[in-house]
Design a protein around this motif. Structure first.
Motif, PDB file in Angstrom:
ATOM      1  N   ARG B  86    -102.244  29.305   2.428  1.00  0.00           N
ATOM      2  CA  ARG B  86    -101.385  28.841   1.188  1.00  0.00           C
ATOM      3  C   ARG B  86    -101.018  29.515   1.104  1.00  0.00           C
ATOM      4  O   ARG B  86     -99.819  29.220   0.115  1.00  0.00           O
ATOM      5  CB  ARG B  86    -102.968  29.174   0.680  1.00  0.00           C
ATOM      6  N   THR B  87    -100.492  31.060   1.173  1.00  0.00           N
ATOM      7  CA  THR B  87     -99.763  31.891   0.465  1.00  0.00           C
ATOM      8  C   THR B  87     -98.333  31.280   1.567  1.00  0.00           C
ATOM      9  O   THR B  87     -97.383  31.135   0.998  1.00  0.00           O
ATOM     10  CB  THR B  87     -99.404  33.262   0.267  1.00  0.00           C
ATOM     11  N   GLU B  88     -98.805  31.710   2.727  1.00  0.00           N
ATOM     12  CA  GLU B  88     -97.119  31.103   3.870  1.00  0.00           C
ATOM     13  C   GLU B  88     -96.695  29.853   2.675  1.00  0.00           C
ATOM     14  O   GLU B  88     -95.929  29.312   3.240  1.00  0.00           O
ATOM     15  CB  GLU B  88     -97.254  31.129   4.889  1.00  0.00           C
ATOM     16  N   ARG B  90     -96.117  28.471   0.344  1.00  0.00           N
ATOM     17  CA  ARG B  90     -95.745  28.000  -1.184  1.00  0.00           C
ATOM     18  C   ARG B  90     -94.397  27.826  -0.811  1.00  0.00           C
ATOM     19  O   ARG B  90     -93.545  26.539  -1.374  1.00  0.00           O
ATOM     20  CB  ARG B  90     -96.384  28.994  -2.073  1.00  0.00           C
ATOM     21  N   ARG B  93     -93.630  24.405   0.635  1.00  0.00           N
ATOM     22  CA  ARG B  93     -94.415  23.160  -0.307  1.00  0.00           C
ATOM     23  C   ARG B  93     -92.943  22.866  -1.402  1.00  0.00           C
ATOM     24  O   ARG B  93     -92.915  21.576  -1.443  1.00  0.00           O
ATOM     25  CB  ARG B  93     -95.811  23.564  -1.098  1.00  0.00           C
ATOM     26  N   ARG B  94     -92.084  24.014  -1.707  1.00  0.00           N
ATOM     27  CA  ARG B  94     -91.542  23.568  -2.948  1.00  0.00           C
ATOM     28  C   ARG B  94     -89.612  22.860  -2.800  1.00  0.00           C
ATOM     29  O   ARG B  94     -89.225  22.678  -3.030  1.00  0.00           O
ATOM     30  CB  ARG B  94     -90.836  24.844  -2.970  1.00  0.00           C
ATOM     31  N   SER B 124     -92.563  31.212 -10.508  1.00  0.00           N
ATOM     32  CA  SER B 124     -91.239  31.236  -9.693  1.00  0.00           C
ATOM     33  C   SER B 124     -90.332  32.591 -10.587  1.00  0.00           C
ATOM     34  O   SER B 124     -89.408  32.884 -11.295  1.00  0.00           O
ATOM     35  CB  SER B 124     -90.719  30.386  -9.396  1.00  0.00           C
TER      36      SER B 124
END
Lengths: 336, 341
Positions: B86-88, B90, B93-94, B124
């Protein structure tokens, strides 16, 4: 020729928190024997409210039918007793709605619902005759294995099959007027094609005059003989289908045609209508389409005076002060 | 095209397990997406067309990893994102955002438009608060909304304006790919045209790539460069817009196109309507052989036993999954010759 059904100056209002909203505003049109009349408009244009008012099916309250006449077989439907009206609805005039899941009764079998309609209008039918006629009806709308399907409940039918069952119920007493309100809108494309061909078959076999209410100009192009275009609760244009599409007399119709992406021909940028439909509570004195109308521009007549529905050419009515200019406007906009 | 592909999806699958209760024994999973592969190039639009249950929406959710794929790989901008945490995910996803169908359900009614549009960049670290504010205003303007309306709530807007808000929220992070899931199907036709035009303008201005998920074939034709037709979780036909619309080669595509109502009464009778029998089969209980054979007007024995492969039918990458593709290509060629005369 006397029309089969004649709606004159029908007006329906809703009282809501912020004021009185005129959902149907002096709507008039005729339906002739055997024809398909398309009623086209966007959400909130009053197309469904018009026919629901004409049959007094619109919930009162909150709605109030303020005035008008609906002539059918020499009688004004708005003046009939509830009992007399019930005999007309279902026998002479029947309706098909968009969502068969909400218009079929979930706790009765399909067979019971067809039987209900058949028996309501002919009490002398024997049980066996009812079953035979029901099988025949389901068969005619292409429901396979009709005899067994009669014993099933609506939830056991797929969307397309439910809409076929609705058509069977609507046609049960061979009505002279069929009102189809967005009959295929909730269905997938291939199922839509199935239901349309069933509807077309039932209609031609029975010869019922049809009012087709839809937002889909394609359906209108495909099926309607004549068209009524509605905007903000009023009829803004009416005429033969070919003329509506190929020589429109109202700028709103031009906008609708330009907004429609097509499956054939060169791909052009869509000619859209700016803005959104007006708030029916806050309508000004002018033409309801004025703020979105490119033809109106800044002309004061459009902002100050509401145009009435007038003859623009034979059989073709328009509620635009400048209906003579509409065709060349459409050509300039690249719509025609 | 493959060297510039922004998104490459290979053999993507998604199976949903059904729970049927303790006594019904093991049940077969629903193969909602069943081996889907495609690419989207930079600044291009791929249309994913199909009816309900075809798996088009699920495909969109898999690409953004809103749903976890059961198999297959997703490569975005050169990086395999199938297995990322999930962190990777992020930052990636933008770069890809979704615009949803229903502008009434997808906007939080208690948030002001400014907050809704700002949300994706709110936490952000590389965008300061002043910059955020000006970006919100700028983005509202780009999608054709009045920046003065930033302090209003969603219910004060019409359906078309709400869809613009949804697009603004997707755009504010400056994505490369927008997944448009039925972006105009809830809108009236005049509003639909406004949004279609807006999407075309935005693509040109920002060089965006689109995956347009839609059931409306006319809208897809208006916007898309390439089209993939889905049926029961599989792509059955793929090609450029002109190939698919001018020479549809899968019997399903032909039926779909023939079912679209005409746009002018003068065209009455010019389109031979193919009416398919029956309904779309239950995806948990797919037919043997070709998925489409139960409704196909051309089906023969081979269709009931052997599943066809998605193969090049002519050249130029027009892919079709049908045992009778060759026959149909011949028919199409004769049709075009007929038209030329």
């Amino acid at each position: 020729m006397t029309p089969l059904l004649s709606v004159q100056n029908l007006t329906t209002e809703f009282t809501v928190e912020s004021g009185v909203l005129r959902a149907v505003d002096s709507v008039s049109f005729d339906l002739h024997a055997g024809e398909v009349l398309g009623v086209v408009g966007e959400s909130g244009s009053g197309k469904s409210a018009t026919v629901l008012s004409a049959l007094r099916l619109i919930p009162q309250p909150p709605a109030v039918i303020r005035g008008g006449e609906v002539w059918f077989n020499g009688r004004d439907l708005l003046q009939l007793s509830e009992r007399e009206l019930k005999r007309v609805r279902g026998r002479d005039i029947s309706m098909i709605f968009q969502d068969p899941m909400t218009s079929l009764n979930p706790v009765l079998t399909i067979g019971q619902q067809i039987a209900e309609v058949l028996e309501a209008h002919d009490r002398d039918l024997s049980g066996r005759e009812v079953v035979e006629r029901s099988v025949e009806l389901l068969d005619s709308v292409g429901v396979p294995d009709a005899r067994n399907r009669l014993k099933q409940y609506p939830h056991e039918f797929s969307g397309g099959m439910r809409q076929r069952a609705m058509i069977a119920i609507a046609m049960a007493n061979t009505p002279s007027v069929l009102i189809a309100d967005e009959p295929t809108t909730a269905l997938d494309v291939t199922i839509q094609a199935q239901v349309l061909s069933v509807l077309e078959k039932s209609r031609t076999e029975s010869g019922a005059a049809t009012i087709l209410i839809t937002h889909d100009l394609g359906l209108i192009a495909e099926m309607a003989d004549r068209v009524v275009v509605m905007y903000a609760g009023r009829v803004v244009e009416s005429g033969p289908t070919d003329e509506i599409f190929n020589s429109p007399k109202h700028p709103y119709t031009v906008g609708l045609l330009g907004s429609l992406p097509k499956l054939e021909g060169e791909i052009q940028r869509l000619v859209s209508i700016d803005g959104s439909p007006p708030d029916l509570i806050a309508l000004g004195p002018g033409c309801p389409f004025y703020v979105r109308c490119e033809l109106a521009g800044t002309r004061s007549l459009c902002s100050s005076e509401r145009p009435s529905l007038e003859v623009a050419s034979s059989n073709h009515l328009s509620a635009c002060h400048f209906h003579d200019e509409v065709e060349s406007f459409a050509q300039r906009a690249g719509v025609l | 095209m493959s060297n510039q592909a922004l998104l490459t999806v290979t053999d993507l699958e998604k199976h949903f397990e059904q729970s049927k209760g303790a006594f019904s024994g093991p049940s077969s999973p629903i193969r909602a997406v069943d081996g889907v592969s495609f690419e989207i190039g930079k600044s291009t639009t791929l249309g994913l067309v199909g009816e309900s249950g075809s798996g088009k929406t699920t495909t969109g959710r898999l690409i953004t990893r809103l749903l976890e794929p059961s198999a297959g790989s997703i490569v975005f901008d050169g990086a395999d994102i199938t297995e990322l945490s999930r962190t990777e995910l992020r930052p990636i996803r933008r770069k890809m955002q979704i615009v949803f169908q229903d502008p009434f359900a997808s906007l939080d009614p208690r948030m002001k438009v400014r907050q809704i549009v700002e949300e994706p960049v709110r936490y952000s670290t590389d965008v300061g608060s002043n910059e955020r504010r000006s970006r919100v205003m700028e983005t509202l303007e780009v999608v054709g909304l009045n920046p003065d309306h930033a302090e209003r709530y969603p219910h004060e807007f019409s359906g078309g304006q709400r869809q613009r808000i949804g697009i603004a929220r997707a755009l504010i992070v400056r994505p490369d790919l927008l997944i448009l899931d039925e972006p105009v199907s809830a809108l009236d036709v005049s509003i639909q045209a406004q949004i279609v035009n807006l999407l075309e303008d935005l693509q040109e201005e920002f060089g965006l790539s689109y995956l347009l998920i839609a059931h409306d074939l006319s809208v897809v034709r208006q916007i898309c460069d390439e089209v993939a037709v889905m049926y029961l979780g599989k792509i059955v036909e793929f090609g450029t817009r002109d190939e698919v619309y001018e020479s549809p080669t899968h019997p399903y595509t032909r039926a779909l196109l023939s079912a679209v109502p005409i746009s002018n009464p003068r065209l009455r009778g010019t389109r031979d309507r193919i009416v398919l029998k029956g309904d779309i089969p239950d995806p948990a209980n797919k037919p043997s052989g070709c998925d489409f054979h139960t409704r196909c007007y051309m089906a023969a024995d081979v269709c009931r036993s052997d599943p066809p492969e998605l193969e090049d039918s002519t050249s130029e990458g027009h892919l079709v999954s049908c045992h009778f593709a060759e026959t149909i290509v011949k028919e199409n060629n004769q049709d075009t010759k007929g038209k030329d005369k």
